[in-house]
Motif scaffolding. Structure first.
Motif: not given
Length: 383
Positions: A49-58
């Motif tokens: 998630e570029r806009e939040l600067g994070r890698l989110r686990v699905l």
């Protein structure tokens, strides 16, 4: 793993994703397929998630640690904890490199990666895993996220061939995700009104059929608010259709706002100047209260002349509701009566005594009120 086994694993992964009926099912099929293909014990699929600067686990599949759930709501990691997210998924690839997979071990960075001693190594140790392979997922020419497969301590450590195979699997996953996104967009368009962004008649038909079945089986309260936006023709004739469209959009926003006050309510445009609100679960009195608020807010719009609003709920004395068609006819008859008497508040079916005119009108439809709307063309049994 032999070439034949790898080919079969790729085909199985692709078929699993193709058979999925939702994004969640697709994510799970991707992670499970990759885990089996690479003979791992655990796998995860994450989105960047570029806009939040994070890698989110699905999704997490396989042998999960105590702090891992299958579909986590808030498992995300700041990108600054994972330098390779930026370097491997953007900088190197953008400069002509390939988005290839790489291997990490619990003993430390893999050979040739001495610059990285980061969170993944600590996570492997903390969760009892010996190694992992991480494969970037590229979608529409941009880094989308990553595929992660791990093995426990004591199992064979992933090698370069495994990393190459993981790169291939990531490309298959990317194709599956792209297909899922296309299907989701097609579904969205099929069930969404293009002008207002609300649900459309098809979406209401599906949801109302399901709701009435719930009511028949479990006694769940189902309520339907049907309303006509007054004055749209006048606005179109005197100020043009662009202004009329703006009125429809503004009322759609008001309907959406009011619908949000009822948990799980569906706000929809049936077509033309006809809208509805479907509520499953809330008490009838709560729905009537929101319908009254809807009338008040609609009357305050700069354009138009408010709404004629009718309500029908299975919690009111309207007789048995065995089909979606009957509830629609009752709400429509209530709306027709509201329009006929120029009511500024909603008319509610079943609340005018044993000989309620709305119920009578719905059960013995006249040409004026019985078949006015296209949704009455559905092939359903008479009440």
């Amino acid at each position: 793993m032999g070439e034949d086994r790898r080919l079969k694993a790729v085909v199985a992964l692709a078929q699993g994703m193709a058979a999925a009926h939702s994004p969640r099912e697709s994510w799970r099929a991707a992670a499970l397929g990759a885990c089996r293909a690479l003979t791992g014990s655990f796998a995860a699929l994450s989105v960047w998630e570029r806009e939040l600067g994070r890698l989110r686990v699905l999704v997490n599949v396989g042998e999960r640690a105590a702090d891992e759930v299958e579909f986590p709501e808030g498992e995300a990691y700041p990108v600054h904890q994972f330098p390779e997210i930026t370097e491997f998924l953007h900088e190197r690839w953008a400069c002509g490199g390939e988005p290839n997979a790489w291997v990490e071990t619990a003993e430390g960075p893999a050979e040739g990666r001495a610059e990285y001693c980061h969170e993944r190594v600590a996570a492997l140790r903390r969760r009892g895993r010996g190694c992992c392979v991480v494969a970037p997922i590229v979608l529409h020419g941009r880094a989308w996220g990553e595929l992660y497969v791990a093995r426990p301590v004591g199992d064979r450590v992933f090698d370069g061939d495994d990393a190459d195979f993981a790169t291939v699997l990531a490309s298959v996953v990317a194709a599956g995700i792209a297909q899922t996104e296309r299907l989701e967009e097609a579904r969205r368009l099929a069930f969404t009104d293009a002008l207002t962004g609300l649900a459309n008649r098809r979406a209401v038909d599906v949801r109302l059929d399901e709701a009435v079945e719930l009511h028949r089986r479990d006694g769940v309260v189902v309520s339907l608010v049907v309303c006509d936006l007054n004055g749209l023709k006048r606005v179109n004739d005197t100020r043009g259709h662009a202004v009329g469209d703006r009125l429809l959009e503004r009322f759609g926003s008001v309907l959406s706002l009011c619908g949000a006050m009822l948990p799980g309510a569906l706000a929809a445009r049936l077509g033309g100047d006809e809208f509805c609100l479907l509520a499953v679960g809330p008490a009838a009195d709560d729905v009537v209260r929101i319908a009254d608020e809807l009338c008040r807010r609609a009357a305050e719009l700069e354009l138009g002349d408010g709404v004629a609003c009718g309500v029908a709920s299975t919690e009111d004395p309207i007789g048995p509701v065995r089909s979606a068609r009957r509830l629609f006819r009752l709400a429509d008859a209530a709306q027709y009566r509201a329009k006929a008497v120029r009511a500024t508040n909603p008319v509610v079916a079943g609340r005018e005594g044993p000989d309620d005119p709305v119920v009578r009108l719905a059960d013995t439809p006249s040409p004026a009120a019985g078949e006015r709307r296209r949704f009455r063309g559905r092939h359903e049994p008479r009440p």
